[in-house]
Design an enzyme around this catalytic site. Structure first.
Site, PDB file in Angstrom:
ATOM      1  N   CYS A 137       0.798  -1.235   0.000  1.00 30.24           N
ATOM      2  CA  CYS A 137       0.000   0.000   0.000  1.00 30.24           C
ATOM      3  C   CYS A 137       0.834   1.290   0.000  1.00 30.24           C
ATOM      4  CB  CYS A 137      -0.947  -0.002   1.194  1.00 30.24           C
ATOM      5  SG  CYS A 137      -0.156  -0.497   2.728  1.00 30.24           S
ATOM      6  N   HIS A 252      -2.447   6.585   4.229  1.00 26.82           N
ATOM      7  CA  HIS A 252      -1.010   6.660   4.495  1.00 26.82           C
ATOM      8  C   HIS A 252      -0.449   7.955   3.903  1.00 26.82           C
ATOM      9  CE1 HIS A 252      -1.321   2.645   5.831  1.00 26.82           C
ATOM     10  NE2 HIS A 252      -0.652   2.003   4.891  1.00 26.82           N
TER      11      HIS A 252
END
Ligand SMILES: NC(=O)c1ccc[n+]([C@@H]2O[C@H](COP(=O)([O-])OP(=O)(O)OC[C@H]3O[C@@H](n4cnc5c(N)ncnc54)[C@H](OP(=O)(O)O)[C@@H]3O)[C@@H](O)[C@H]2O)c1
Length: 352
Positions: A137, A252
């Site tokens: 990710c 993130h």
């Protein structure tokens, strides 16, 4: 409504359908209108029998142990690396094309590791292994900005620090952060829950994501290096990372320092990044604008801000990246892989 009777539409299984990535896959399949003839939701025996609505129909969750992969054309695996290692071979043996969200097959030479916006060309034929791997990710947003920079100026070195959200550890990660926050607010001296995050994540910053490797780097840091090199086709790319978990629920962030072969002009860099598919540059005009996990904008974009060419070294610049790890960093990339595979007719003749 994406359920169709068209016999050329695929039969799809979501393994890990009740998880954070699995439920995001369901959302995206509905939002993007991915056509399917059958949809099977599969998880552990703990969830078997649960009813989940998809596209106006109720689907009962099936147990993986009892599932027949002969029923499906595409199987998305998002149930953990050990589950993929145990069950992907069975799915491939039954003829399913597997799109795997775990790290189980990412570095397998017969398995393409795909970010469709970057290396769709590796999907010019069905994969030899029967598996297409979805990258980590934090790697996906990174390579989305590095590839155009490499092509224009050449890259000498990349140094990344990540700021990774609790949702990277799934539903339980989110719950543990929220519970720990409540406990700490009530009693700052209390022991905080620390099953998913150790030390506890609430009110903390933890520079340790995944397992320690012999090199002293963590597995998450190693994944970012190896996967970036494979996706970009640059086996010697000098890239290094410090991966940090922060008490953010979702999305993130990354601070990225890039050294290039040639001097970089900020306006040209901003223009180049702004033209990339599904990339938003926040400080193109207003230098004080930047994305944050709480407020980035389109959930399917890589958000870029703080674009700074070093005044004393025009061959070096900083970027700040924010992206939804469950969508851009996992489920959206997987669905886009499926869309590419279908458009290229990987299943024509394979759809049974
Ligand atoms: N979260 C992210 O940002 C992210 C990003 C990229 C890749 N990934 C990868 O995607 C995978 C799933 O992550 P997640 O965040 O969605 O985790 P999660 O929220 O914990 O969900 C895990 C899913 O896997 C299922 N599962 C667990 N053990 C199983 C077993 N033995 N048999 C069958 N199903 C099983 C769970 O089913 P039950 O509900 O029945 O337990 C659940 O559906 C992991 O490999 C992770 O590394 C995650």
């Amino acid at each position: 409504m994406t359920l169709v009777t068209d016999p050329t539409a695929p039969r799809i299984a979501l393994i890990g359908a009740t998880g954070a990535v699995g439920s995001t896959l369901i959302e995206l399949i509905e939002e993007r209108g991915l056509r399917y003839r059958e949809l099977y939701l599969v998880a552990s025996s703990r969830s078997a029998g649960r009813q989940i609505p998809v596209g106006g129909q109720t689907h009962e969750v099936r147990s993986l142990e009892d599932f027949d992969f002969g029923l499906v054309d595409i199987a998305f695996f998002s149930a953990g690396t050990s589950v993929s290692r145990a069950w992907v071979p069975a799915a491939v043996a039954k003829g399913a094309l597997v799109i795997d969200n775990t790290r189980a097959y990412r570095m397998d030479p017969d398995t393409p590791l795909v970010v469709p916006q970057i290396n769709y060309a590796v999907l010019d034929r069905p994969p030899g292994s029967g598996v297409i791997a979805n990258p980590n990710c934090s790697t996906i947003p990174l390579v989305r900005v590095l590839q155009p920079v490499e092509r224009r100026w050449g890259i000498r070195q990349v140094v990344v620090s990540t700021y990774q959200a609790a949702s990277g550890q799934g539903h339980q990660g989110i719950e543990e952060l929220l519970e720990g926050t409540e406990v700490a607010l009530r009693d700052p001296d209390a022991d905080l829950p620390s099953e998913r995050f150790s030390p506890p994540l609430a009110f903390n910053v933890v520079p340790f994501v995944d397992e320690l490797q012999d090199s002293g780097f963590t597995l998450e840091e190693q994944k970012m290096v190896q996967e970036s090199r494979k996706i970009l086709g640059l086996p010697d790319l000098d890239v290094t990372a410090t991966c940090v978990r922060v008490p953010v629920v979702n999305s993130h962030s990354e601070a990225v320092w890039v050294q290039t072969q040639e001097p970089v002009d900020r306006a040209e860099l901003v223009g180049l990044l702004s033209r990339q598919t599904e990339v938003t540059v926040h400080d193109a005009e207003n230098r004080a604008a930047f994305p944050t996990p709480l407020k980035a904008g389109h959930p399917d974009h890589v958000h870029v801000g703080r674009v700074r060419v070093s005044p004393h070294n025009p061959r070096g610049f900083w970027l700040w990246l924010v992206s939804d790890n469950l969508r851009v960093g996992a489920a959206l990339n997987a669905v886009q892989i499926a869309e590419y595979a279908l458009a290229r007719g990987f299943l024509s003749g394979g759809v049974r």
